[in-house]
Write an enzyme that holds these catalytic residues in place. Structure first.
Site, PDB file in Angstrom:
ATOM      1  CG  ASN A  63      -1.843   1.129   1.329  1.00  0.00           C
ATOM      2  OD1 ASN A  63      -1.824   2.028   0.475  1.00  0.00           O
ATOM      3  ND2 ASN A  63      -2.668   1.143   2.346  1.00  0.00           N
ATOM      4  NE  ARG A 146      -6.293   1.473   0.032  1.00  0.00           N
ATOM      5  CZ  ARG A 146      -6.355   2.549   0.782  1.00  0.00           C
ATOM      6  NH1 ARG A 146      -5.327   2.909   1.515  1.00  0.00           N
ATOM      7  NH2 ARG A 146      -7.434   3.287   0.794  1.00  0.00           N
ATOM      8  CG  HIS A 235     -13.016   3.177   3.537  1.00  0.00           C
ATOM      9  ND1 HIS A 235     -13.699   4.100   4.306  1.00  0.00           N
ATOM     10  CD2 HIS A 235     -11.706   3.431   3.722  1.00  0.00           C
ATOM     11  CE1 HIS A 235     -12.853   4.876   4.934  1.00  0.00           C
ATOM     12  NE2 HIS A 235     -11.615   4.503   4.586  1.00  0.00           N
ATOM     13  CG  ASN A 266      -7.019   8.378  11.250  1.00  0.00           C
ATOM     14  OD1 ASN A 266      -7.402   9.173  12.094  1.00  0.00           O
ATOM     15  ND2 ASN A 266      -5.854   7.742  11.315  1.00  0.00           N
ATOM     16  NE  ARG A 296      -9.973  11.835   4.888  1.00  0.00           N
ATOM     17  CZ  ARG A 296      -9.935  10.579   4.477  1.00  0.00           C
ATOM     18  NH1 ARG A 296     -10.780  10.167   3.551  1.00  0.00           N
ATOM     19  NH2 ARG A 296      -9.073   9.729   4.964  1.00  0.00           N
ATOM     20  N   GLY A 386     -10.731   1.603  13.586  1.00  0.00           N
ATOM     21  CA  GLY A 386     -10.276   2.084  14.908  1.00  0.00           C
ATOM     22  C   GLY A 386     -11.391   2.516  15.838  1.00  0.00           C
ATOM     23  CB  VAL A 387     -13.940   5.202  15.648  1.00  0.00           C
ATOM     24  CG1 VAL A 387     -15.093   5.699  16.490  1.00  0.00           C
ATOM     25  CG2 VAL A 387     -12.857   6.273  15.509  1.00  0.00           C
ATOM     26  N   GLY A 388     -14.869   2.270  15.326  1.00  0.00           N
ATOM     27  CA  GLY A 388     -15.960   1.288  15.368  1.00  0.00           C
ATOM     28  C   GLY A 388     -15.609   0.066  16.206  1.00  0.00           C
ATOM     29  CG  ASN A 390     -10.363  -0.276  19.204  1.00  0.00           C
ATOM     30  OD1 ASN A 390     -10.278  -1.412  19.662  1.00  0.00           O
ATOM     31  ND2 ASN A 390      -9.720   0.110  18.117  1.00  0.00           N
ATOM     32  CD  GLU A 439      -9.042  -1.544   4.487  1.00  0.00           C
ATOM     33  OE1 GLU A 439      -8.515  -1.359   5.608  1.00  0.00           O
ATOM     34  OE2 GLU A 439      -9.350  -0.615   3.722  1.00  0.00           O
TER      35      GLU A 439
HETATM   36  P1  ADP Z   1      -7.147   4.260   9.401  1.00  0.00           P
HETATM   37  O1  ADP Z   1      -8.367   4.807   8.749  1.00  0.00           O
HETATM   38  O2  ADP Z   1      -5.971   5.164   9.327  1.00  0.00           O
HETATM   39  O3  ADP Z   1      -6.857   2.815   9.070  1.00  0.00           O
HETATM   40  P2  ADP Z   1      -7.806   3.200  12.007  1.00  0.00           P
HETATM   41  O4  ADP Z   1      -8.841   2.257  11.555  1.00  0.00           O
HETATM   42  O5  ADP Z   1      -6.542   2.663  12.546  1.00  0.00           O
HETATM   43  O6  ADP Z   1      -7.509   4.306  10.937  1.00  0.00           O
HETATM   44  O7  ADP Z   1      -8.483   4.136  13.110  1.00  0.00           O
HETATM   45  C1  ADP Z   1      -7.713   5.126  13.712  1.00  0.00           C
HETATM   46  C2  ADP Z   1      -8.563   5.864  14.703  1.00  0.00           C
HETATM   47  O8  ADP Z   1      -9.235   4.962  15.589  1.00  0.00           O
HETATM   48  C3  ADP Z   1      -7.689   6.700  15.637  1.00  0.00           C
HETATM   49  O9  ADP Z   1      -7.412   7.916  15.080  1.00  0.00           O
HETATM   50  C4  ADP Z   1      -8.570   6.824  16.833  1.00  0.00           C
HETATM   51  O10 ADP Z   1      -9.358   7.982  16.645  1.00  0.00           O
HETATM   52  C5  ADP Z   1      -9.466   5.626  16.799  1.00  0.00           C
HETATM   53  N1  ADP Z   1      -9.239   4.720  17.928  1.00  0.00           N
HETATM   54  C6  ADP Z   1      -8.396   3.677  18.001  1.00  0.00           C
HETATM   55  N2  ADP Z   1      -8.481   3.097  19.231  1.00  0.00           N
HETATM   56  C7  ADP Z   1      -9.394   3.795  19.924  1.00  0.00           C
HETATM   57  C8  ADP Z   1      -9.952   3.702  21.240  1.00  0.00           C
HETATM   58  N3  ADP Z   1      -9.561   2.761  22.100  1.00  0.00           N
HETATM   59  N4  ADP Z   1     -10.871   4.615  21.605  1.00  0.00           N
HETATM   60  C9  ADP Z   1     -11.277   5.565  20.757  1.00  0.00           C
HETATM   61  N5  ADP Z   1     -10.801   5.713  19.526  1.00  0.00           N
HETATM   62  C10 ADP Z   1      -9.890   4.837  19.097  1.00  0.00           C
END
Ligand code: ADP
Length: 466
Positions: A63, A146, A235, A266, A296, A386-388, A390, A439
């Protein structure tokens, strides 16, 4: 000349006996690089090469970004990641190479003037030294790249040849930074592994079946014809994986169900998938559209753009930077694009961090609502990235108040992190499922299948181990 001579004995001896091949590997390496492109001998070597690669199941996933190169070496037979890493600040004297095997990470500071230098370092560390995970380049069956933008041309992943490269180059107008960077990655691999087949996997191709009423923007039709201005969606590789996994978890046929898949990292996007086919997605002509993201803006009134350009004298480039790099969670909170930092501040009562949480969750809620309306319901809502994966607080806010719709989060299940699970209550009519996305696995699988001309040897439904 020397190179050709070195190659001769190996060609003659090897052909019938695979085992006899191995001791000649290092000679062959030197030999092949010296053979003229298209020569008869090179074709023989290549044919043998491919037959031998038939036994190899390691796919290198690449990538390439404008100043970065991420990679993973995946064994497709068991979805094992043999090694992965990242070259950062490619093009500078101060580059970093981070290489990980299992839980160990090695960090090297070294100059990487371009992507070819970065790729050389990657291949070197994979195949030599105490932490080598393969013997030589022959242990890499193929490379999967990618590619962000496949435009309307690439409806699925494609075996890379000169035509595909020139098409990706043509499409760079739609994603200048991304596609040019991907081409740098492809060219680097071509230079260093000229006999290894490569496949391009596009972020956009999953969405090529969007209905026209969904992908067209209500602006004069001529701009679609002239510039290809339409919704492409991004995505796609992640959404595709989430669909397959969700169907497997539900024990249903993907073609028989409706899903809402939410990639919240992100970058963020939500897709409505109706009987296996996406019918709408939040990202659009570019990955700037839709949800509020780390930096964004997502969708805003387009008149804001011209207003700011008028009043602040911004150039298009400056405006792009504001909307892509200075907005979203960062722009509203003034703290960070990382939700973890925004959470700390919001838990401590910072009003702008609280506002950022409210805006982000409301937008996710709104788009899930749109998807529900489009499909007259859904069989599951999937959260990822990341957000979804965690952030329990964000998930709580997203699903707050949906009991009347039969969508009920289980507060205890919601607190768990880091693995595939259903986090809705047993009473919920619609399961809410967290699925860590993969991915790289999808890219490796497409690559393997295209190179070996097979359909899906190992479906994603088989995995979900992360
Ligand atoms: P990318 O789109 O770069 O692949 P990721 O899927 O790794 O990004 O997601 C990154 C984001 O996930 C981080 O910027 C952060 O905001 C969020 N994140 C990761 N872990 C946590 C957590 N434990 N609590 C809240 N937000 C989290």
């Amino acid at each position: 000349m020397t190179a050709t001579i070195l190659c001769m004995p190996f060609v003659c001896v090897y052909a019938p006996f695979e085992a006899l091949f191995l001791p000649f590997t290092s000679h062959r390496k030197i030999a092949c690089s010296g053979i003229r492109r298209g020569s008869f001998l090179r074709k023989i070597v290549s044919a043998i090469d491919h037959s031998r690669r038939g036994l190899v199941l390691n796919i290198l996933v690449v990538n390439a970004g404008s100043s970065s190169l991420k990679y993973q070496l995946v064994n497709i037979a068991n979805n094992k990641v043999l090694a992965k890493g990242l070259c950062e600040r490619v093009g500078s004297e101060q580059s970093l190479h981070k290489h990980g095997i299992d839980e160990n990470e090695f960090v090297y500071k070294l100059p990487l003037p371009d992507h070819t230098a970065a790729m050389r370092v990657v291949l070197d560390i994979l195949s030599t030294g105490p932490n080598a995970v393969i013997k030589d380049m022959n242990d890499i069956a193929a490379v999967g790249h990618r590619i962000v933008h496949g435009g309307e041309f690439f409806k699925e992943s494609a075996l890379i040849d000169d035509d595909v490269i020139s098409k990706i180059d043509d499409l760079a107008e739609l994603a200048p930074l991304h596609n040019k960077a991907a081409l740098a990655g492809i060219n680097a691999c071509r230079a260093l592994m000229p006999d290894t087949p490569m496949v391009a996997v596009f972020d956009t191709s999953f969405f090529q079946t969007l209905p026209q009423y969904s992908y067209m923007y209500p602006i004069p039709y001529e701009y679609y014809e002239k510039y290809g201005i339409r919704k492409y969606g991004f995505h796609g590789t992640s959404h595709r994986y989430l669909c397959e996994r969700a169907a497997a978890i539900l024990g249903e046929d993907l073609n028989e169900i409706r899903l809402i898949t939410c990639h919240l990292g992100n970058g963020c996007s939500i897709t409505a998938v109706d009987h296996g086919r996406p019918i709408d997605t939040t990202m659009g002509f570019t990955p700037l559209d839709g949800l509020m993201m780390g930096t964004r803006s997502g969708s805003i009134d387009p008149a804001i753009v011209t207003f700011l350009m008028d009043h602040e004298g911004y150039t298009p480039e400056e405006m792009n930077t504001i909307l892509n790099k200075e907005s979203g969670l960062l722009g509203i909170s003034g703290i960070s694009n990382d939700l973890r930092s925004v959470r700390e501040a919001s838990d401590a009562g910072d009003p702008r961090a609280i506002l950022a949480y409210e805006m982000y969750s409301t937008r996710v809620k709104k788009y899930i609502g749109q998807c529900l309306a489009l499909m007259s319901g859904t069989d599951a809502i999937v959260l990822s990235a990341g957000v979804g994966e965690n952030c329990d607080k964000m998930r709580r806010m997203i699903f707050a108040g949906w009991q009347p719709l039969g969508i009920i989060l289980d507060p205890e299940k919601n607190k768990q992190r880091g693995f595939e699970r259903i986090i809705s209550s047993d009473k919920s009519k619609v399961p809410i499922i967290v699925i860590p996305t993969d991915e790289e696995y999808m890219i490796a699988r497409d690559t393997y299948n295209i190179v070996h001309n097979r359909s899906q040897i190992v479906p994603a439904s088989h995995y979900g181990t992360k």
